[in-house]
Design an enzyme around this catalytic site. Structure first.
Site, PDB file in Angstrom:
ATOM      1  N   HIS A 170      29.533  42.128  37.865  1.00 23.13           N
ATOM      2  CA  HIS A 170      28.451  42.899  38.478  1.00 23.13           C
ATOM      3  C   HIS A 170      27.108  42.741  37.776  1.00 23.13           C
ATOM      4  O   HIS A 170      26.072  43.122  38.338  1.00 23.13           O
ATOM      5  CB  HIS A 170      28.798  44.393  38.476  1.00 23.13           C
ATOM      6  CG  HIS A 170      29.944  44.755  39.366  1.00 23.13           C
ATOM      7  ND1 HIS A 170      29.915  44.567  40.722  1.00 23.13           N
ATOM      8  CD2 HIS A 170      31.166  45.292  39.101  1.00 23.13           C
ATOM      9  CE1 HIS A 170      31.059  44.990  41.257  1.00 23.13           C
ATOM     10  NE2 HIS A 170      31.832  45.418  40.284  1.00 23.13           N
ATOM     11  N   GLU A 175      42.223  49.396  39.222  1.00 26.50           N
ATOM     12  CA  GLU A 175      41.138  50.113  39.909  1.00 26.50           C
ATOM     13  C   GLU A 175      41.291  50.059  41.432  1.00 26.50           C
ATOM     14  O   GLU A 175      40.332  50.286  42.149  1.00 26.50           O
ATOM     15  CB  GLU A 175      39.774  49.564  39.480  1.00 26.50           C
ATOM     16  CG  GLU A 175      39.623  48.055  39.554  1.00 26.50           C
ATOM     17  CD  GLU A 175      38.242  47.555  39.134  1.00 26.50           C
ATOM     18  OE1 GLU A 175      37.326  48.367  38.930  1.00 26.50           O
ATOM     19  OE2 GLU A 175      38.078  46.329  39.042  1.00 26.50           O
TER      20      GLU A 175
HETATM   21  C1  3PY Z   1      34.379  50.731  38.256  1.00 24.79           C
HETATM   22  O1  3PY Z   1      33.983  51.879  38.054  1.00 24.79           O
HETATM   23  O2  3PY Z   1      35.122  50.421  39.178  1.00 24.79           O
HETATM   24  C2  3PY Z   1      33.967  49.651  37.380  1.00 24.79           C
HETATM   25  O3  3PY Z   1      34.565  48.603  37.424  1.00 24.79           O
HETATM   26  C3  3PY Z   1      32.790  49.834  36.511  1.00 24.79           C
HETATM   27  O4  3PY Z   1      32.059  48.675  36.424  1.00 24.79           O
HETATM   28 MG    MG Z   2      35.271  48.186  39.325  1.00 25.42          MG
END
Ligand code: 3PY
Ligand code: MG
Length: 260
Positions: free
Chosen positions: A45, A146
């Site tokens: 990012h 995530e």
């Molecule tokens: C998230 O919060 O998903 C991240 O990967 C932070 O960069």
């Molecule tokens: Mg992320």
């Protein structure tokens, strides 16, 4: 090559890092002199390219901060290039399955443990041929949990041979859980964190967190994480500027958005 951050995670000592998102040597040097345990260049990012990484990473590797790179994905090409540039570890985003974790781990390890191809430009410069003997032991391979699928598979991902740590991207995890981004007190989020930390512990590896504020690092420690980031160069700049302006105008400190 010695990976001091990995040694800390393995010894159970807590470590604090930060992120570099801006392509500026002075910023990288400033953070490198701040005594963070690790600094991670964000090639997923961040506002920087591989060429910027090449120019900036020597500023980190001349200090005690361990240089890490968040790569774009689990592909061997990006992981190999980050390690060849001098990263002591890679953070791999959006890992959904144990297969993807295995792919990332293989890209981090020379044969017979993996499939990394030889060409460690910066490692040979700093450590000579000794780099090749130590890299499989010292390079950290970190899988981000995530997504909903990643969470579903977290125990299998954590058990992947060659993986050094799990790392939580909290906002993507919120998306994965179907809760508001930033709702870190939501019971579903706290439950997911507990599961991820437990999966890492069960597998004998560390768990880390992308901290959206310096304050979140203390919470991360209490939750059982071994490492967390206190912020990014951009967030530090924004907070410092906001504080300076408020003090100069005699106004109360302004709350700034954390994160990037
Ligand atoms: C998230 O919060 O998903 C991240 O990967 C932070 O960069
Ligand atoms: Mg992320």
């Amino acid at each position: 090559m010695k990976n001091e951050a990995l040694a800390k995670w393995q010894s159970g000592a807590f470590s604090v890092g930060a992120w570099i998102n801006l392509p500026d040597l002075h910023i990288a040097e400033t953070l490198a002199r701040m005594d963070f345990d690790w600094l991670c260049f964000d090639l997923q990012h961040g506002l920087l390219s591989y060429s910027h990484l090449l120019a900036l990473i020597p500023a980190i590797s001349a200090t005690r901060a361990t240089p890490l790179v968040r790569v774009a994905d689990a592909q061997a090409a990006g992981i190999g290039r980050a390690l060849d540039a001098g990263a002591h570890g890679v953070i791999v985003p959006m890992v959904d399955t144990a297969d993807q974790a295995a792919q990332a781990a293989a890209a981090c390890r020379y044969p017979p443990l993996g499939t990394r191809s030889c060409g460690p430009m910066r490692g040979l410069l700093t450590d000579g041929m000794g780099y090749l003997a130590s890299a499989n032991r010292e390079v950290a391979c970190i899988a981000m949990i995530e997504t909903a699928r990643g969470l579903d598979n977290v125990e299998a991902i954590a058990a992947t041979e060659g993986l050094s740590a799990l790392f939580v991207g909290p906002v993507d995890l919120c998306f994965g859980l179907g809760i508001a981004p930033g709702d870190f007190g939501n019971p579903a989020f706290v439950k997911a964190i507990t599961r991820i930390v437990a999966a890492a512990r069960e597998a004998g590896i560390a768990a880390g967190l992308f901290g959206y504020s310096p304050e979140s690092v203390a919470t991360a420690k209490d939750q059982g994480f071994a490492f967390a980031s206190a912020g990014t160069d951009i967030a530090f700049l924004r907070k410092g500027a906001a504080d300076a302006l408020a003090i100069a105008r005699g106004e109360p400190a302004r709350a700034t958005r954390g994160g990037y």
